[in-house]
Motif scaffolding. Structure first.
Motif, short mmCIF file in Angstrom:
data_model
loop_
_atom_site.label_atom_id
_atom_site.label_comp_id
_atom_site.label_asym_id
_atom_site.label_seq_id
_atom_site.Cartn_x
_atom_site.Cartn_y
_atom_site.Cartn_z
N ASP A 6 -2.13 -13.50 5.48
CA ASP A 6 -0.71 -13.19 5.24
C ASP A 6 -0.56 -11.95 4.37
O ASP A 6 0.36 -11.14 4.58
CB ASP A 6 -0.03 -14.38 4.57
CG ASP A 6 0.34 -15.48 5.56
OD1 ASP A 6 0.70 -15.14 6.71
OD2 ASP A 6 0.26 -16.66 5.21
N LEU A 7 -1.46 -11.76 3.41
CA LEU A 7 -1.42 -10.54 2.59
C LEU A 7 -1.72 -9.31 3.45
O LEU A 7 -1.07 -8.27 3.31
CB LEU A 7 -2.42 -10.64 1.44
CG LEU A 7 -2.00 -11.52 0.25
CD1 LEU A 7 -3.15 -11.71 -0.72
CD2 LEU A 7 -0.79 -10.92 -0.48
N ARG A 8 -2.68 -9.43 4.35
CA ARG A 8 -2.98 -8.30 5.24
C ARG A 8 -1.79 -7.98 6.13
O ARG A 8 -1.45 -6.80 6.33
CB ARG A 8 -4.21 -8.63 6.10
CG ARG A 8 -5.52 -8.69 5.33
CD ARG A 8 -6.72 -8.79 6.26
NE ARG A 8 -7.95 -8.94 5.50
CZ ARG A 8 -8.51 -10.11 5.20
NH1 ARG A 8 -7.94 -11.25 5.63
NH2 ARG A 8 -9.63 -10.16 4.49
N ALA A 9 -1.12 -9.01 6.65
CA ALA A 9 0.06 -8.79 7.48
C ALA A 9 1.17 -8.13 6.66
O ALA A 9 1.89 -7.25 7.16
CB ALA A 9 0.55 -10.12 8.05
N LEU A 10 1.31 -8.53 5.39
CA LEU A 10 2.32 -7.95 4.51
C LEU A 10 2.02 -6.47 4.25
O LEU A 10 2.92 -5.62 4.36
CB LEU A 10 2.37 -8.72 3.20
CG LEU A 10 3.23 -8.13 2.08
CD1 LEU A 10 4.70 -8.08 2.51
CD2 LEU A 10 3.08 -8.94 0.79
N SER A 107 -7.04 -2.23 -0.59
CA SER A 107 -8.00 -2.48 0.49
C SER A 107 -8.76 -3.79 0.26
O SER A 107 -9.19 -4.45 1.21
CB SER A 107 -9.00 -1.32 0.60
OG SER A 107 -9.65 -1.11 -0.65
N ASP A 108 -8.91 -4.18 -1.01
CA ASP A 108 -9.62 -5.41 -1.34
C ASP A 108 -8.59 -6.55 -1.46
O ASP A 108 -8.01 -6.79 -2.52
CB ASP A 108 -10.38 -5.24 -2.66
CG ASP A 108 -11.34 -6.41 -2.94
OD1 ASP A 108 -11.14 -7.47 -2.33
OD2 ASP A 108 -12.24 -6.25 -3.76
N VAL A 109 -8.36 -7.26 -0.36
CA VAL A 109 -7.34 -8.29 -0.32
C VAL A 109 -7.70 -9.47 -1.22
O VAL A 109 -6.84 -10.05 -1.90
CB VAL A 109 -7.14 -8.77 1.13
CG1 VAL A 109 -6.17 -9.94 1.18
CG2 VAL A 109 -6.61 -7.63 1.99
N LEU A 110 -8.98 -9.84 -1.28
CA LEU A 110 -9.40 -10.96 -2.11
C LEU A 110 -9.16 -10.68 -3.59
O LEU A 110 -8.74 -11.57 -4.34
CB LEU A 110 -10.87 -11.29 -1.85
CG LEU A 110 -11.18 -11.97 -0.52
CD1 LEU A 110 -12.69 -12.14 -0.35
CD2 LEU A 110 -10.48 -13.32 -0.42
N ALA A 111 -9.45 -9.45 -4.00
CA ALA A 111 -9.22 -9.09 -5.41
C ALA A 111 -7.72 -9.14 -5.73
O ALA A 111 -7.31 -9.62 -6.80
CB ALA A 111 -9.77 -7.70 -5.69
N PHE A 112 -6.89 -8.67 -4.79
CA PHE A 112 -5.44 -8.72 -5.00
C PHE A 112 -4.96 -10.18 -5.06
O PHE A 112 -4.10 -10.52 -5.88
CB PHE A 112 -4.71 -7.98 -3.87
CG PHE A 112 -3.23 -7.87 -4.08
CD1 PHE A 112 -2.69 -6.82 -4.80
CD2 PHE A 112 -2.37 -8.85 -3.59
CE1 PHE A 112 -1.32 -6.73 -5.00
CE2 PHE A 112 -1.00 -8.78 -3.79
CZ PHE A 112 -0.48 -7.71 -4.49
N LEU A 116 -2.94 -11.86 -8.07
CA LEU A 116 -1.65 -12.51 -7.82
C LEU A 116 -1.65 -13.93 -8.37
O LEU A 116 -0.68 -14.36 -9.02
CB LEU A 116 -1.37 -12.51 -6.31
CG LEU A 116 -0.08 -13.21 -5.86
CD1 LEU A 116 1.14 -12.53 -6.47
CD2 LEU A 116 0.02 -13.20 -4.33
N ALA A 117 -2.73 -14.68 -8.14
CA ALA A 117 -2.82 -16.05 -8.65
C ALA A 117 -2.76 -16.07 -10.17
O ALA A 117 -2.09 -16.93 -10.78
CB ALA A 117 -4.10 -16.70 -8.16
N ALA A 118 -3.44 -15.12 -10.82
CA ALA A 118 -3.43 -15.05 -12.28
C ALA A 118 -2.03 -14.72 -12.80
O ALA A 118 -1.58 -15.27 -13.82
CB ALA A 118 -4.44 -14.02 -12.77
N SER A 119 -1.34 -13.82 -12.10
CA SER A 119 0.00 -13.42 -12.52
C SER A 119 0.98 -14.59 -12.38
O SER A 119 1.83 -14.81 -13.25
CB SER A 119 0.47 -12.24 -11.66
OG SER A 119 1.73 -11.78 -12.09
#
Length: 457
Positions: A6-10, A107-112, A116-119
């Protein structure tokens, strides 16, 4: 889809919308009537999306909510979406692009995803641990009833609330004195309006109601907190109404100010020769009537019932309740809300359906036999026991309310909606109130046993 996809689609959608030029961009704005979906990016900036992008944000919020019980309890669905819109936009702007005020999709979706989870966790940790909601309420028409406590819910005369409430500088001695004098009928010069909670706000929230209902809770977002506090206040009123033989007679005069001061209905009929008739119905809220001698001991007379409902409200208002009574408490609160709505339903067939739904909740949505078993277990009523003066048994009344009433209404088998259902409504009300009172007594005994076991352990 996963959150990563979903993040990639966004991100793909953000880049495609940003690349639109000329006629494509004009068509984009025309499609959304000049208010396209977007992510807030701080300082008044917006990151534009299409329907594809905002749908991806909604799925990310929904997936997170489905997998995190704490967030699901603390935030409403709409607030979760806004929480993710804000945090995704803020994190994207923290990844600057080559131009001023620009950004690059990561480019690094997992890092983002981890950021996001931490935020989101950081925002959730900042929710207020405790707050009190106050409502003006019509409870009793008679003076002399002492305040009623049901766990986190308190109902009492507004003068008592005014004396004891702690709202910091918003309710200092000068404000208390002014409010007390205005409640006594004095006309005072208006003060400058407060930027947050002022004297006029307090007076507007309590209105002409003689009582105040307060609800204490914490750990929720503002919208979810207000929603649960309002429901808790209605649950408390429903449990008070159960103290009357006909609870619906009491609820006609009870209620929260936010639900309105009652109703005044006027209609008329005419033909070519003139007026045929005028119908007037006025039902202002003044509080339920209670005899003076009963008023003095009301809270003490029903202390056990109010204690049990208070325990259930504690569980209902907790972000993540624990213990053996969580499910019975949740079931009781849901049933009391349906009962409250049934008592206040303007149409008889709707009231019958809602009374039956309150009993459905108590027996976990099973059939009429389950309700008979519940009444036998919780209230010692055998299915063949005579319940009404006309000889109707427990089993007969349950069948009447469920089969002849609710089921036929819900499935469209009743031939008419205008038949006289006054008696059927009263019988459904009596059965639902009996089921609720029996269930409250039963889980009250279970709570005492659970507490004793915990203490012994």
């Amino acid at each position: 889809m996963s959150i990563e996809s979903d993040l990639r689609a966004l991100f793909k959608d953000i880049n495609e919308v940003a690349a639109l030029t000329g006629a494509e961009r004009r068509a984009y704005h025309k499609k959304f009537e000049l208010v396209p979906p977007s992510l807030p990016a701080g300082e008044g900036r917006q990151i534009l999306l299409s329907a594809v992008g905002i749908a991806a944000v909604r799925r990310i919020a929904a997936t997170t909510r489905a997998n995190n019980a704490h967030l699901a309890a603390a935030y409403s669905e709409g607030e979760m979406i806004e929480l993710f819109r804000f945090n995704i936009g803020r994190l994207l702007m923290a990844n600057p692009g080559p131009e001023e005020h620009s950004f690059e999709t990561p480019s690094d979706v997992l890092a983002f995803k981890r950021k996001l989870a931490a935020s989101i966790r950081e925002d959730a940790s900042g929710l207020r641990p405790g707050e009190t909601h106050a409502f003006g309420v019509w409870t009793f028409s008679s003076a002399g009833v002492v305040p009623i406590s049901m766990g986190p819910v308190w109902l009492g005369p507004r003068e008592v609330w005014l004396k004891d409430a702690e709202i910091g500088s918003s309710l200092n001695k000068a404000v208390r004195d002014r409010i007390a004098r205005r409640w006594q009928g004095a006309k005072l010069r208006k003060r400058a309006a407060s930027c947050f909670l002022g004297e006029e706000d307090i007076l507007a929230a309590i209105g002409e109601c003689p009582w105040v209902c307060t609800v204490q809770l914490g750990g929720h977002s503002s919208e979810r907190s207000r929603e649960k506090a309002t429901l808790a206040a209605r649950i408390a009123l429903a449990s008070i109404a159960l103290c009357w033989q006909r609870p619906a007679n009491a609820t006609q005069s009870m209620g929260l100010l936010i639900d309105g001061p009652g109703h005044r209905r006027v209609s008329f009929a005419y033909n070519e020769e003139g007026a045929v008739g005028v119908w007037r119905n006025k039902s202002p809220r003044r509080g339920a009537e209670i005899f003076t001698e009963d008023a003095r001991t009301f809270h003490e007379d029903y202390r056990d019932r109010f204690t049990t409902v208070g325990d259930a409200l504690h569980s209902f208002l907790a972000v993540q309740p624990v213990g053996p009574m969580v499910e019975p408490s949740a079931r009781l609160c849901r049933a009391l809300i349906w009962f409250w709505e049934a008592c206040n339903a303007p149409l008889d067939f709707m009231a019958i359906t809602k009374f039956a739904t309150s009993m459905d909740v108590l027996c976990d949505g099973q059939d009429d036999h389950a309700l008979c078993r519940l009444l036998e277990r919780c209230g010692d009523f055998s299915p063949d026991d005579t319940l009404l003066k006309d000889g109707t048994s427990v089993k007969g009344l349950v069948s009447e309310v469920y089969t002849a009433g609710r089921s036929k209404f819900l499935h469209g088998a009743r031939p008419s909606l205008v038949e006289d259902l006054t008696v059927a409504r009263i019988r459904a009300e009596l059965l639902a109130s009996l089921a609720l009172k029996s269930y409250i007594s039963w889980i009250g005994e279970d709570t005492n046993r659970a507490n004793s076991a915990d203490h012994a352990a």
